[in-house]
Design an enzyme around this catalytic site. Structure first.
Site, mmCIF file in Angstrom:
data_model
loop_
_atom_site.group_PDB
_atom_site.id
_atom_site.type_symbol
_atom_site.label_atom_id
_atom_site.label_comp_id
_atom_site.label_asym_id
_atom_site.label_seq_id
_atom_site.Cartn_x
_atom_site.Cartn_y
_atom_site.Cartn_z
ATOM 1 C CB SER A 241 -0.956 -0.050 1.192
ATOM 2 O OG SER A 241 -1.997 0.862 1.060
ATOM 3 C CG ASP A 473 -5.999 -2.884 -3.825
ATOM 4 O OD1 ASP A 473 -6.552 -2.062 -3.071
ATOM 5 O OD2 ASP A 473 -4.918 -3.422 -3.564
ATOM 6 C CG HIS A 501 -5.258 -2.906 0.308
ATOM 7 N ND1 HIS A 501 -4.792 -2.280 -0.826
ATOM 8 C CD2 HIS A 501 -4.591 -2.339 1.353
ATOM 9 C CE1 HIS A 501 -3.889 -1.374 -0.481
ATOM 10 N NE2 HIS A 501 -3.745 -1.400 0.828
#
Length: 532
Positions: A241, A473, A501
Site C-alpha cells: 500500500s 483493489d 487489498h
C-alpha cells in the site's frame, strides 16, 4: 469464483491501510486549479517532474549517522530484538537535532546462506512496521524467506514507536470520528471545518518541529541510514500500500543501493492529491460492487434479493446512511456512542480491504438495518481507527494526516472547492463519493505547508523491481500499479486478478511463488505475468 484466500494477515490501513487510508483520513492531498478528472489536469500531470537521485557519496554532515552500530535487546515475542537508530531531524540542516527511529528484527533462522536484511512496511502512512513485523511478517512470511533473511522493520518518523505524532485525546477522537462528513447545509459544513481545524491544531501543538519533517522522502532517507546500520550494501524491501510509495521513493533516491524490492498494492506518485482521492473513491466503488454482487446471492443480504443489481444495492445502502444521519442506531457501547452515518461508512469501508470480511459485514449490516443494532459496524469502524477497548487510539490516523498533508498540497482549499467537485466524486462512487470528497478537505487547515509535489519516479539504474497490483483493489486501484510500473525503469508488473487489498501472502500460490523467486533467487517474474 476464484479459490483463495486466507483471512487478511493484518489490517494495513485505510490506509493500513493507503493504506490502506490515504483518502479516508482525509489527507492524501494536492490541489489543482481544474476540476478533478479533467483533461487539463491529466495533461498537466504528464509534465510532472521526476524524482532525482541523491549523490552516491554520503555528505560529511551525515557520516555520524551512517556509522551507527545498533545496540540490540530482546523485545516483544521470543526471537525478536529491538534497537534505536538516530537520523537527522532536518536533512538540510543535520545540526538541528535528531529523530529516534525504533527498529526491530528477527534474525534469519536458516538453513541456507543468509541473504541480508529484508525490511517490511505495511502501509498507512502511519501503520506500525514493528507491529506488523512482530504480529505477522516475522512469523507468517514464507518459511524459506524467513530462513534466509533477517526480517527487519523500522517505524517511520512520527509513527508508533518512532516519536509518534499525537493530536487528540481518546474522547476528542470519539467526537471527531462521529463528525458528519456529508454536510447538508452551511452550518454543518462549518462544523466539519471546525473539527478539521481542531485536529490540525492538536497535531501542531504536539510536535511543532517534527511535523515539518515527516515526509516520505525523509522516511526513505532514514531507511538508508538503517540499511547502513544493519551492515547491508543493498536495501531489500517488501512494502504494501503506502509502503510502495515509500519503497519507490527509496529506489528513486538511491537506485545504486536498491536491492530486491517488492511493491504490493502500488501507488502512483505522479498524481495530485485530488486525483488520488478521486481514483481511490472509484476503487472503493469497484470493491463495493463486487461485495454487493456476492451479498445479494446470499439468503441473508440486507441490501436486496438475488435479482437486485449492484446499483440498487448501493442505493439501499445510501438510504440507510441517510437514516443514520437523522437518527443514529444504538450500539450498546459503554461510552454511549451510537452508530452515526460517518461511523457506519467507515465500518463498511473497513470490510472492503479483504473479501474474507464480507460475511462479517453482511451480518453487521443486517443487524443495523433490520434489528436496530449498530454494534457490528461500530466494531469494524473501531478496528479501522485502531481504537482500543479502553477508548484510546493508536497514532495511525494522526501520522497518516501528518505524512499525507506534508507530501502533497491539499486536495481542496475550501468547502466551495469541495462542492464544485462533488459531481465528479459522486460519479466515481454513488455510495461513497460525497463523503470521500468532504474527507479530502482536512489538509486545507494543516498547520504546516506541504513540502512535496506530484512527481514521477523512474529509479534509473535500479535492478528489477516487482510491482504488484490487484484488479479489484479498493484502496490502491489497479491502474496505479500499471502507472508505477510504467514509470519505474526496471519494473516488472505482476497482476492478481481478484479482490482485496494487496496480494502477497494472502493465499495465491501463483503470486507468492513469483515474489519468493525474486526475493530468494533474484529472479523476478516476467513483466505482465498474471495470476488468478
Amino acid at each position: 469464483m476464484h479459490t483463495r484466500r486466507t483471512p487478511r494477515r493484518t489490517r494495513t490501513a485505510a490506509c493500513l491501510l493507503t493504506a490502506a487510508a490515504l483518502l479516508l483520513s482525509g489527507c492524501s492531498s494536492g490541489s489543482t486549479p481544474s476540476t478533478a478528472g479533467s483533461a487539463a489536469q491529466d495533461s498537466a500531470q504528464e509534465k510532472e517532474p521526476t524524482l532525482a537521485p541523491l549523490p552516491r557519496s554520503t555528505p560529511a554532515a551525515l557520516t555520524r549517522y551512517y556509522g551507527q552500530k545498533p545496540s540490540w535487546r530482546d523485545c516483544g515475542a521470543p526471537g525478536f530484538q529491538c534497537a534505536t537508530v538516530k537520523a537527522p531531524l532536518d536533512y538540510a540542516d543535520p545540526s538541528a537535532g535528531d529523530v529516534r527511529l525504533a527498529v526491530s528484527r528477527k534474525k534469519a533462522t536458516g538453513p541456507g546462506e543468509r541473504l541480508g536484511s529484508l525490511l517490511v512496511n505495511p502501509g498507512g502512512p502511519g501503520g506500525s512496521a514493528i507491529g506488523y513485523l512482530q504480529a505477522y511478517a516475522g512469523i507468517g512470511y514464507p518459511a524459506e524467506v524467513r530462513a534466509r533473511y533477517d526480517m527487519v522493520a523500522v517505524d517511520p518518523r512520527g509513527v508508533a514507536r518512532s516519536e509518534p505524532v499525537e493530536c487528540l485525546s481518546g474522547p476528542e477522537m470519539d467526537a471527531y470520528t462521529r463528525t458528519d462528513v456529508t454536510p447538508d447545509d452551511a452550518e454543518e459544513a462549518d462544523t466539519l471545518v471546525a473539527a478539521y481545524r481542531k485536529f490540525a491544531e492538536g497535531c501542531g501543538a504536539d510536535a511543532p518541529k517534527l511535523l515539518r519533517h515527516v515526509s516520505t522522502v525523509e522516511a526513505a532517507r532514514d531507511m538508508d541510514i538503517v540499511r547502513a546500520a544493519l551492515g547491508d550494501e543493498k536495501l531489500n524491501y517488501v512494502g504494501a500500500s503506502y509502503g510502495t510509495f515509500l519503497g519507490a521513493t527509496y529506489a528513486g533516491l538511491f537506485p545504486d543501493r536498491t536491492g530486491r524490492l517488492v511493491l504490493d498494492g502500488a501507488m502512483d506518485p505522479s498524481l495530485s492529491a485530488r486525483r488520488l482521492n478521486l481514483e481511490q473513491t472509484a476503487g472503493f466503488d469497484t470493491a463495493f460492487t463486487a461485495f454487493a454482487k456476492d451479498c445479494v446471492r446470499q439468503d441473508d443480504c440486507p441490501l436486496g434479493g438475488r435479482d437486485t443489481p449492484p446499483g440498487q444495492a448501493g442505493e439501499n445502502l445510501r438510504e440507510f446512511f441517510a437514516e443514520l444521519d437523522a437518527r443514529p442506531v444504538p450500539t450498546g457501547d459503554a461510552d454511549g456512542r451510537g452508530l452515526t452515518e460517518s461511523l457506519a461508512t467507515i465500518g463498511v469501508i473497513a470490510a472492503m480491504y479483504d473479501e474474507g470480511s464480507w460475511p462479517r459485514l453482511r451480518e453487521a449490516l443486517t443487524a443495523a438495518m433490520k434489528e436496530n443494532d449498530g454494534a457490528g459496524l461500530l466494531v469494524l469502524a473501531d478496528s479501522y481507527y485502531e481504537r482500543d477497548a479502553g477508548g484510546g487510539y493508536a497514532n495511525l490516523m494522526f501520522a497518516n494526516a501528518a505524512v499525507n498533508c506534508l507530501d502533497l498540497p491539499p486536495a481542496f482549499g475550501s468547502p466551495d472547492e469541495v462542492r464544485a467537485a462533488l459531481a465528479d466524486f459522486e460519479k466515481a462512487s454513488p455510495v461513497f463519493g460525497e463523503g470521500f470528497a468532504w474527507m479530502a478537505l482536512n489538509c486545507a487547515y494543516w498547520p504546516v505547508r506541504a513540502t512535496g509535489e506530484p512527481q514521477r519516479i523512474e529509479a534509473e539504474g535500479a535492478p528489477p523491481i516487482v510491482v504488484v497490483g490487484t484488479t479489484r483493489d479498493p484502496a490502491t486501484p489497479y491502474r496505479w500499479a500499471e502507472a508505477l510500473a510504467d514509470q519505474l525503469s526496471s519494473a516488472r508488473l505482476l497482476t492478481y486478478e481478484g479482490d482485496g487489498h494487496t496480494a502477497y501472502g494472502r493465499g495465491s500460490d501463483c503470486i507468492d511463488s513469483a515474489i519468493n523467486a525474486h526475493l530468494l533467487r533474484g529472479t523476478p517474474p516476467t513483466d505482465g505475468k498474471r495470476c488468478s
